[in-house]
Design a protein around this motif. Structure first.
Motif, short mmCIF file in Angstrom:
data_model
loop_
_atom_site.label_atom_id
_atom_site.label_comp_id
_atom_site.label_asym_id
_atom_site.label_seq_id
_atom_site.Cartn_x
_atom_site.Cartn_y
_atom_site.Cartn_z
N HIS A 146 0.67 -1.57 0.26
CA HIS A 146 0.35 -0.31 -0.24
C HIS A 146 0.38 0.85 0.13
O HIS A 146 2.14 1.34 0.46
CB HIS A 146 -0.71 -0.21 1.06
CG HIS A 146 -1.59 -1.24 1.49
ND1 HIS A 146 -3.47 -0.76 0.57
CD2 HIS A 146 -2.18 -2.65 1.72
CE1 HIS A 146 -3.55 -2.08 0.78
NE2 HIS A 146 -2.97 -3.00 1.01
N CYS A 191 -1.56 7.42 1.10
CA CYS A 191 -2.59 7.20 0.81
C CYS A 191 -3.16 5.82 0.90
O CYS A 191 -4.55 5.59 0.30
CB CYS A 191 -3.20 7.94 -0.53
SG CYS A 191 -2.78 7.34 -1.67
N ASP A 247 -2.82 3.65 -1.72
CA ASP A 247 -3.95 2.30 -2.56
C ASP A 247 -2.91 1.72 -2.28
O ASP A 247 -2.18 1.77 -2.22
CB ASP A 247 -3.47 3.78 -3.93
CG ASP A 247 -4.51 4.71 -4.76
OD1 ASP A 247 -5.62 4.35 -3.54
OD2 ASP A 247 -4.88 5.79 -4.98
N GLU A 248 -3.93 0.08 -2.83
CA GLU A 248 -2.87 -0.87 -3.17
C GLU A 248 -2.26 -1.12 -4.27
O GLU A 248 -2.70 -0.82 -5.98
CB GLU A 248 -3.82 -1.71 -3.28
CG GLU A 248 -3.37 -2.84 -2.65
CD GLU A 248 -4.46 -4.15 -3.24
OE1 GLU A 248 -4.82 -5.22 -1.93
OE2 GLU A 248 -6.00 -3.80 -3.23
N CYS A 282 2.79 6.34 -4.20
CA CYS A 282 2.38 6.02 -5.72
C CYS A 282 2.91 7.79 -5.32
O CYS A 282 3.06 8.11 -5.32
CB CYS A 282 1.18 6.11 -5.79
SG CYS A 282 0.17 7.94 -4.57
#
Length: 81
Positions: free
Chosen positions: A34, A38, A40-41, A63
Motif C-alpha cells: 500500500h 494514501c 492505494d494498493e 504512488c
C-alpha cells in the motif's frame, strides 16, 4: 503546507529517503503493498497500481500522485537506474 489527511508520521522514516521507480512484483510471501500516504494498493491484479516509487529495499511504496505531492517536502532522492 496545509493540513493533509495523508500525512501522519512518515517524516520519521521517509525524510530524505532514497527511492527508486519500480514495478510491483508479487512474491511468495507478499502479493500486495500500500502507498505509505494514501493507502492505494500496489499489486499485479486488475485495478491495482502496477508501479510507483519504493525504498531501495522495496519495503515502503509511494504512488505517483503522493510522490508528486510530497517529494519536495520530504527531500527524496531518486537512485540512478
Amino acid at each position: 503546507m496545509q493540513e493533509d489527511w495523508r500525512l501522519t508520521d512518515q517524516m520519521d522514516y521517509l525524510y530524505r529517503a532514497t527511492l527508486k521507480k519500480a514495478d510491483f512484483k508479487a512474491t511468495a510471501t507478499n502479493d500486495h503493498e500500500h502507498c505509505e500516504f494514501c493507502f492505494d494498493e500496489f499489486a499485479e491484479f486488475e485495478g491495482a497500481l502496477k508501479s510507483g516509487y519504493c525504498t531501495l529495499d522495496g519495503y515502503r511504496w509511494i504512488c505517483e500522485e503522493c510522490y508528486q505531492d510530497f517529494h519536495e517536502q520530504f527531500e527524496w532522492r531518486l537512485a540512478d537506474r
